[in-house]
Design a protein around this motif. Structure first.
Motif, short mmCIF file in Angstrom:
data_model
loop_
_atom_site.label_atom_id
_atom_site.label_comp_id
_atom_site.label_asym_id
_atom_site.label_seq_id
_atom_site.Cartn_x
_atom_site.Cartn_y
_atom_site.Cartn_z
N GLU A 1 2.28 -6.09 -0.17
CA GLU A 1 3.70 -5.75 -0.29
C GLU A 1 3.89 -4.31 -0.73
O GLU A 1 4.76 -3.61 -0.23
CB GLU A 1 4.39 -6.70 -1.28
CG GLU A 1 4.63 -8.07 -0.71
CD GLU A 1 5.43 -8.96 -1.66
OE1 GLU A 1 6.13 -9.85 -1.17
OE2 GLU A 1 5.34 -8.78 -2.89
N ALA A 2 3.04 -3.87 -1.69
CA ALA A 2 3.13 -2.49 -2.14
C ALA A 2 2.94 -1.56 -0.95
O ALA A 2 3.66 -0.57 -0.79
CB ALA A 2 2.08 -2.22 -3.21
N SER A 3 1.97 -1.88 -0.13
CA SER A 3 1.67 -1.03 1.02
C SER A 3 2.80 -1.04 2.05
O SER A 3 3.29 0.02 2.47
CB SER A 3 0.36 -1.49 1.64
OG SER A 3 0.10 -0.79 2.83
N TYR A 4 3.23 -2.23 2.42
CA TYR A 4 4.34 -2.31 3.39
C TYR A 4 5.58 -1.65 2.81
O TYR A 4 6.35 -0.99 3.52
CB TYR A 4 4.64 -3.77 3.74
CG TYR A 4 3.60 -4.39 4.65
CD1 TYR A 4 3.36 -3.86 5.91
CD2 TYR A 4 2.85 -5.48 4.24
CE1 TYR A 4 2.40 -4.41 6.74
CE2 TYR A 4 1.88 -6.04 5.07
CZ TYR A 4 1.67 -5.50 6.31
OH TYR A 4 0.72 -6.04 7.13
N GLY A 5 5.80 -1.84 1.51
CA GLY A 5 6.97 -1.27 0.86
C GLY A 5 7.00 0.25 0.94
O GLY A 5 8.06 0.86 0.88
N LEU A 6 5.83 0.86 1.04
CA LEU A 6 5.78 2.32 1.15
C LEU A 6 5.87 2.78 2.61
O LEU A 6 5.73 3.95 2.90
CB LEU A 6 4.50 2.85 0.52
CG LEU A 6 4.47 2.75 -1.00
CD1 LEU A 6 3.06 2.89 -1.54
CD2 LEU A 6 5.38 3.80 -1.61
N GLY A 7 6.05 1.82 3.49
CA GLY A 7 6.22 2.19 4.90
C GLY A 7 4.91 2.21 5.68
O GLY A 7 4.80 2.89 6.69
N ALA A 8 3.92 1.45 5.20
CA ALA A 8 2.67 1.38 5.95
C ALA A 8 2.80 0.33 7.04
O ALA A 8 3.47 -0.68 6.86
CB ALA A 8 1.51 1.02 5.02
N ARG A 9 2.16 0.59 8.17
CA ARG A 9 2.09 -0.43 9.21
C ARG A 9 0.93 -1.34 8.90
O ARG A 9 0.16 -1.14 7.97
CB ARG A 9 1.92 0.23 10.58
CG ARG A 9 3.22 0.81 11.07
CD ARG A 9 3.08 1.60 12.33
NE ARG A 9 4.27 2.43 12.47
CZ ARG A 9 5.45 1.96 12.90
NH1 ARG A 9 5.58 0.70 13.26
NH2 ARG A 9 6.50 2.75 12.94
N VAL B 1 -5.68 -0.41 2.41
CA VAL B 1 -5.45 -1.19 1.19
C VAL B 1 -6.35 -2.42 1.15
O VAL B 1 -7.14 -2.58 0.23
CB VAL B 1 -3.97 -1.61 1.07
CG1 VAL B 1 -3.77 -2.52 -0.13
CG2 VAL B 1 -3.08 -0.39 0.96
N ALA C 1 -2.56 0.35 8.96
CA ALA C 1 -2.79 1.17 7.78
C ALA C 1 -3.00 0.29 6.56
O ALA C 1 -3.88 0.55 5.73
CB ALA C 1 -1.61 2.11 7.56
N SER D 1 0.67 -9.13 -3.42
CA SER D 1 1.40 -8.04 -4.06
C SER D 1 0.88 -6.67 -3.60
O SER D 1 1.66 -5.73 -3.49
CB SER D 1 1.28 -8.16 -5.58
OG SER D 1 -0.05 -8.02 -5.99
N LEU D 2 -0.41 -6.57 -3.32
CA LEU D 2 -0.95 -5.28 -2.85
C LEU D 2 -0.48 -4.98 -1.44
O LEU D 2 -0.16 -3.85 -1.08
CB LEU D 2 -2.47 -5.27 -2.89
CG LEU D 2 -3.11 -5.20 -4.27
CD1 LEU D 2 -4.62 -5.05 -4.15
CD2 LEU D 2 -2.53 -4.06 -5.07
#
Ligand SMILES: Nc1ncnc2c1ncn2[C@@H]1O[C@H](COP(=O)(O)OP(=O)(O)OP(=O)(O)O)[C@@H](O)[C@H]1O
Ligand SMILES: [Mg+2]
Lengths: 286, 291
Positions: A167-175, A183, A178, A164-165
């Motif tokens: 996903e949160a990061s990818y969901g915000l547009g992180a590669r 994270v 990053a 879930s963490l």
């Protein structure tokens, strides 16, 4: 049946108590008997009555330092790669290879240090280095031994970070990079630090490699040069054990073995305790 | 290096199309769908989880996805920000157009998509960082570094997510210390902080109590002025209350296997879906006579 298990438990406990008792008893009697000024002299020559502890401690620190220079970047690199970047198929191949590394007997790595690492790496990079034995070559070999511990404990910590963490990061547009560095690593930092501490503890306690490759037989002058032969706490103990003259006697030299052993025990015990604490904290954070 | 060049190209592909649709035509912004799927099917390995979905999502509206468990609501939702890419076995057929660009075109970069299409998950998933750092995470990714700029974004995002008053005195405290409802609003604020075009919400209230749920629903009405929202929900009343359009999915038995594939049954204005649906299956579901 139940009694059998209780007996097994009690035996283990008894053995532990016995070891600690022997260690402490002889360490204390050494400390009482030794002229205190001999603990801080020109070097470590136990059979001549020179018990300069700092020679050993500095030797151990140098070996551990060199080992960490190798093992921290490689161990963490492998951990991050396996947990964040490797495709499942690559992972299935690479992980067992890392585990095989953990299974190599340290005596083999000791000889690898003098027959390969020293001539081909250390003396090439540092032409002034001792051609046969030195702290640096031993340190590199200890580092290789430490890689699997750091890699596997750190990888477990990284993989324990919930999806879930990520996903949160990818969901915000992180590669992926990053996500890994901003994270996953921060979220598992205590586990990663624990991996480093366990690695250090392993490196400090390594005996065979330094006994073979660091090359101070029987004793050595105080030195801070990693490219010369040197003594570590563990190798000094082993050398005392191998010596034929005063072994298993009541001499001060023999007792000094327990004194170092006790220091080493306390040191690694504290390191392991700290590492364990941190590993446990990982599970509470998210 | 390759990455950054791709990124710039992506930027322009999406940007151009966006401009064209927004400024290049006489139709008003509201009439151009933000998303349009054409015969969208999603597979997990060999298993077709959902098939032939055709929906269009209008700007500044709330679209609700409803349907029984396993009918593929989350699966379809996760196509809109290419979150399915994270699942190695997932594969998409058909197209998902975003302002006219097929998101699954080869030159489209999923990361760029996710910067425009944010997501709020079923279980609140704040980072184990401070409240401030949670909010600043997205903006920092986008290269905003100055503290003053970040401060402004953090404050305005929290205000828009109706969380500012509750947390303004403890921005440096860990987000993990917030209640579930607060955490979910934090996740919405974190999403808003990167100024997305669309916000996807997958059962955002299912872990929350009725009061926290009501606050999130109010919040959705509030922010729909600025964002297009798609929400997956199991709560019929919620869909009826908050959404403008509703899509009802269900599952159909596969002839070739015993696993069920999701299908879109009906897609219409929410009011119609709940008062006078065309399909008897929709009617059965919304009136609670399902199964
Ligand atoms: N990662 C995955 N791998 C394989 N199959 C999956 C995966 N995720 C979902 N599925 C399958 O795809 C189908 C649709 O799942 P999905 O999660 O989209 O349903 P849903 O409508 O969101 O259900 P729910 O209401 O329970 O959340 C289900 O049969 C599910 O088992
Ligand atoms: Mg779902």
């Amino acid at each position: 049946m139940r009694r059998l298990f209780i007996a097994a438990g009690l035996t283990t406990l008894l053995v532990t108590v016995l070891i600690v008792y022997t260690l402490v008893k002889d360490a204390v009697s050494f400390f009482i008997d030794v002229p205190k000024y001999e603990l801080w002299t020109i070097g470590w020559f136990p059979r001549r009555g020179f018990f300069d502890i700092k020679t050993l401690v500095v030797g151990s620190l140098m070996v551990t330092g060199v080992a960490m220079l190798i093992a921290v970047p490689l161990g963490l690199g492998v951990a991050v790669y396996l947990s964040e970047f490797a495709r499942p198929r690559v992972r299935r191949v690479l992980k067992p290879i890392v585990e095989v590394l953990a299974g190599i007997p340290s005596v083999v790595l000791g000889y690898f240090a003098i027959s390969f690492i020293n001539p081909n790496i250390v003396t090439v990079l540092a032409p002034g280095a001792n051609k046969a034995f030195n702290i640096a070559a031993a340190g590199v070999a200890v580092g290789i031994l430490t890689i699997p511990i750091i890699a596997s404990v750190a990888e477990d910590a990284l993989r324990a970070v919930p999806l879930s963490l990520r996903e949160a990061s990818y969901g915000l547009g992180a590669r992926r990079v990053a996500t890994t560095f901003r994270v996953v690593l921060p979220a598992s930092i205590s586990g990663v630090v624990a991996a480093l501490i366990l690695g250090i503890s392993r490196a400090v306690g390594e005996t065979m490699v330094v006994a073979i490759a660091a090359g101070a037989v029987g004793g050595g002058l105080f030195s801070t040069d990693p490219f010369q032969p040197g003594q570590t706490m563990t190798a000094a103990m082993a050398a005392l054990g191998f010596g034929s003259d005063q072994v298993a006697g009541d001499g001060l030299a023999f007792q000094s073995l327990f004194f170092i052993g006790f220091l080493l025990f306390v040191l690694t015990f504290l390191l392991n305790l700290l590492g364990d604490r941190l590993v446990r904290r990982v599970r509470e954070e998210y | 290096m390759n990455d950054s060049r791709n990124l710039i190209e992506q930027e322009s592909v999406l940007e151009q199309k966006h401009e064209e649709t927004v400024t290049g035509s006489v139709v008003s912004h509201e009439d151009v769908p933000v998303f349009r799927t054409k015969d969208l099917s999603v597979f997990y390995g060999d298993f077709r989880a959902v098939r032939d979905v055709n929906v269009y999502i209008k700007a500044r509206e709330i679209t609700a996805f409803i349907g029984p468990s396993g009918c593929g609501k989350s699966t379809v939702l996760r196509c809109f920000d290419r979150m399915n890419d994270l699942i190695p076995t997932a594969r998409v057929e058909g197209t998902v157009e975003y302002h006219g660009v097929n998101l699954y075109d080869r030159e489209v970069d999923a990361v760029e998509v996710r910067r425009r299409v944010g997501m709020v998950f079923q279980k609140p998933n704040p980072f184990p960082k401070s409240i401030y750092d949670n909010l600043a995470f997205g903006p920092r990714l986008n290269g905003i570094k100055k503290k003053a700029d970040l401060d402004v974004i953090v404050e305005s995002s929290l205000k828009r997510a109706a969380l500012w008053d509750e947390v303004k005195d403890r921005l440096k405290a860990s987000a993990m210390g917030l209640s579930g409802g607060q955490q979910q609003r934090l996740c919405i604020a974190r999403c808003i902080a990167v100024e997305p075009d669309v916000i996807l919400m997958d059962e955002p209230c299912s872990a929350l109590d009725p009061i926290a749920t009501a606050r999130i629903e109010d919040l959705m009405q509030e922010i729909k002025r600025d964002f297009t929202i798609i929400i997956v929900t199991h709560n019929m009343q919620q869909a009826a209350r908050v959404s403008d359009q509703t899509a009802f999915f269900t599952t159909e038995v596969n002839p070739e296997s015993d696993r069920r594939t999701g299908v879109l049954v009906e897609f219409d204005k929410t009011q119609k879906m709940f008062s006078n649906p065309s399909d008897s299956r929709t009617e059965a579901y919304v009136t609670g006579r399902f199964g």
